[in-house]
Design an enzyme around this catalytic site. Structure first.
Site, PDB file in Angstrom:
ATOM      1  N   LYS A   1      27.894 -14.061   2.926  1.00 40.69           N
ATOM      2  CA  LYS A   1      28.277 -13.154   4.008  1.00 40.69           C
ATOM      3  C   LYS A   1      29.333 -13.803   4.891  1.00 40.69           C
ATOM      4  O   LYS A   1      29.131 -14.914   5.411  1.00 40.69           O
ATOM      5  CB  LYS A   1      27.062 -12.763   4.859  1.00 40.69           C
ATOM      6  CG  LYS A   1      26.106 -11.830   4.159  1.00 40.69           C
ATOM      7  CD  LYS A   1      24.928 -11.467   5.034  1.00 40.69           C
ATOM      8  CE  LYS A   1      25.259 -10.358   6.015  1.00 40.69           C
ATOM      9  NZ  LYS A   1      24.035  -9.885   6.724  1.00 40.69           N
ATOM     10  N   ILE A   2      30.432 -13.097   5.059  1.00 42.27           N
ATOM     11  CA  ILE A   2      31.531 -13.554   5.906  1.00 42.27           C
ATOM     12  C   ILE A   2      31.839 -12.462   6.923  1.00 42.27           C
ATOM     13  O   ILE A   2      32.039 -11.305   6.537  1.00 42.27           O
ATOM     14  CB  ILE A   2      32.786 -13.861   5.065  1.00 42.27           C
ATOM     15  CG1 ILE A   2      32.505 -15.003   4.090  1.00 42.27           C
ATOM     16  CG2 ILE A   2      33.981 -14.193   5.960  1.00 42.27           C
ATOM     17  CD1 ILE A   2      33.654 -15.310   3.143  1.00 42.27           C
TER      18      ILE A   2
END
Length: 366
Positions: A141-142
């Site tokens: 997750k970014i």
């Protein structure tokens, strides 16, 4: 046995993911039960979820004691704990991953939220987490911050599957899709198998209503409350349809790529005045993910009213709603920027609280 409402939702093409994870769920078999009984086909985590799962839970004591004896840093201890949970969850979901040819059966883990405004550090952390978990059904997750956009492209270019999080605005969402396409183009040039890669774009819903409703209360306007979150998400799907029907995407699709699916996040209703299933029932369309807290999942199973499609045919109405909000004095651009800033800050606070709690346990157990 499965549930009729959840069967209908899955049948409409919505992938049901659980927005929660803990070692207790894994050890008791709860996650496996949710997969078999409530159509759960994926899991998302974030710093707040881990903070709630780990603090005060005895199931982590043995591992924490081993880490304390080794004298590891608190950052290393926390990553060993969280990646162990994500790895085990990925193994539980592996049959789903195999059965869906890699579309579902995914587990997400987020980069350190303190890196949200640092591109190179985010990419380095993404690569480290990918190596640590070592499961191909992982999502890194970014956050979709300004610095996060090039990090998304670079991480995908390295052959790493990405869950882009904290998306609030339609303009930023278009930038996210562009970053995704650029990443896959580079991944292809780098020799990676696009068929094994995947991505979702986590578009947040309920927080939009929370912020806009607060502003409408100050303006004395109750008529427009509780409508913006759904309208915003519906217009995001319109943007998705435009991008993923274009020539640029077609070239990648021919190379085996899967589209970056919209994921409805923050789907737990914050205002008890609203139906507790509104962010599920009002956002049904084939090809999306809805990641739900367990309370929302249970509510949908119990009294949801899923349909075949609650998005197509709503675009003009949704555009009018956003225009009406602007006319009423609610600045969309300001709202989404505030939400992005607050989203990063909230995850940073949760991460710091978690670090402090883990450090306390390491000190106690060594």
């Amino acid at each position: 046995m499965t549930n009729k409402n959840l069967d209908t939702l899955s049948g409409a093409g919505v992938s049901i993911w659980l927005d929660d994870m803990s070692r207790k769920r894994l050890k008791t078999g709860n996650l496996a039960d949710l997969i078999s009984q409530k159509n759960v086909v994926g899991v998302t985590t974030n710093p707040t979820i881990f903070q709630k799962a780990i603090v005060g839970s005895e199931v982590y004591t043995e591992q924490l004691k081993d880490l304390a004896v080794r004298g590891v840093t608190v950052e290393e201890a926390l990553r060993m704990i969280t990646t162990a949970d994500v790895r085990e969850a990925a193994d539980v979901l592996r049959p789903v991953y195999d059965a869906t040819a890699g579309q579902d059966g995914r587990v997400s883990i987020e980069v350190d939220p303190r890196l949200a405004h640092h591109t190179e550090a985010t990419v380095a952390e993404a690569k480290q987490l990918w190596w640590l978990v070592d499961r191909e059904n992982l999502f890194i997750k970014i956050p979709a911050t300004r610095a996060g956009l090039p990090a998304i492209t670079e991480t995908l270019a390295a052959g790493i599957s990405v869950n882009v999080t904290l998306i609030f605005s339609l303009d930023r969402y278009r930038e996210v899709m562009d970053a995704f396409l650029a990443g896959l183009e580079q991944a292809k040039d780098n020799g990676h198998d696009l068929g094994k890669m995947a991505s979702v774009a986590s578009f947040f819903v309920s927080r939009v209503d929370t912020e806009i409703d607060k502003r409408l209360d100050k303006l004395g306007n109750a008529e427009l409350k509780g409508k913006a979150g759904v309208a915003n998400a519906r217009l995001a799907f319109e943007a998705y349809e435009e991008v993923f029907s274009g020539e640029r995407w077609s070239a990648l699709e021919l190379a085996g790529a899967k589209p970056q699916r919209p994921l409805w996040a923050s789907t737990g209703v914050k205002d008890p005045a609203y139906p507790d299933t509104m962010y599920v029932d009002d956002l049904i369309v084939h090809g999306v993910v809805n990641t739900m807290p367990e309370a929302t999942l249970d509510a949908e199973a119990d009294h949801g009213k899923p349909s075949a499609d609650s998005i197509h045919g709503t675009y003009e109405e949704s555009k009018k709603l956003l225009a009406d909000l602007e006319a009423a004095g609610v600045s969309y651009d300001d709202v989404v920027q505030v939400l992005e800033d607050e989203g990063v800050e909230k995850f940073e606070v949760s991460w710091k609280e978690l670090l402090d709690a883990v450090q306390g346990e390491l000190d106690r157990l060594k």
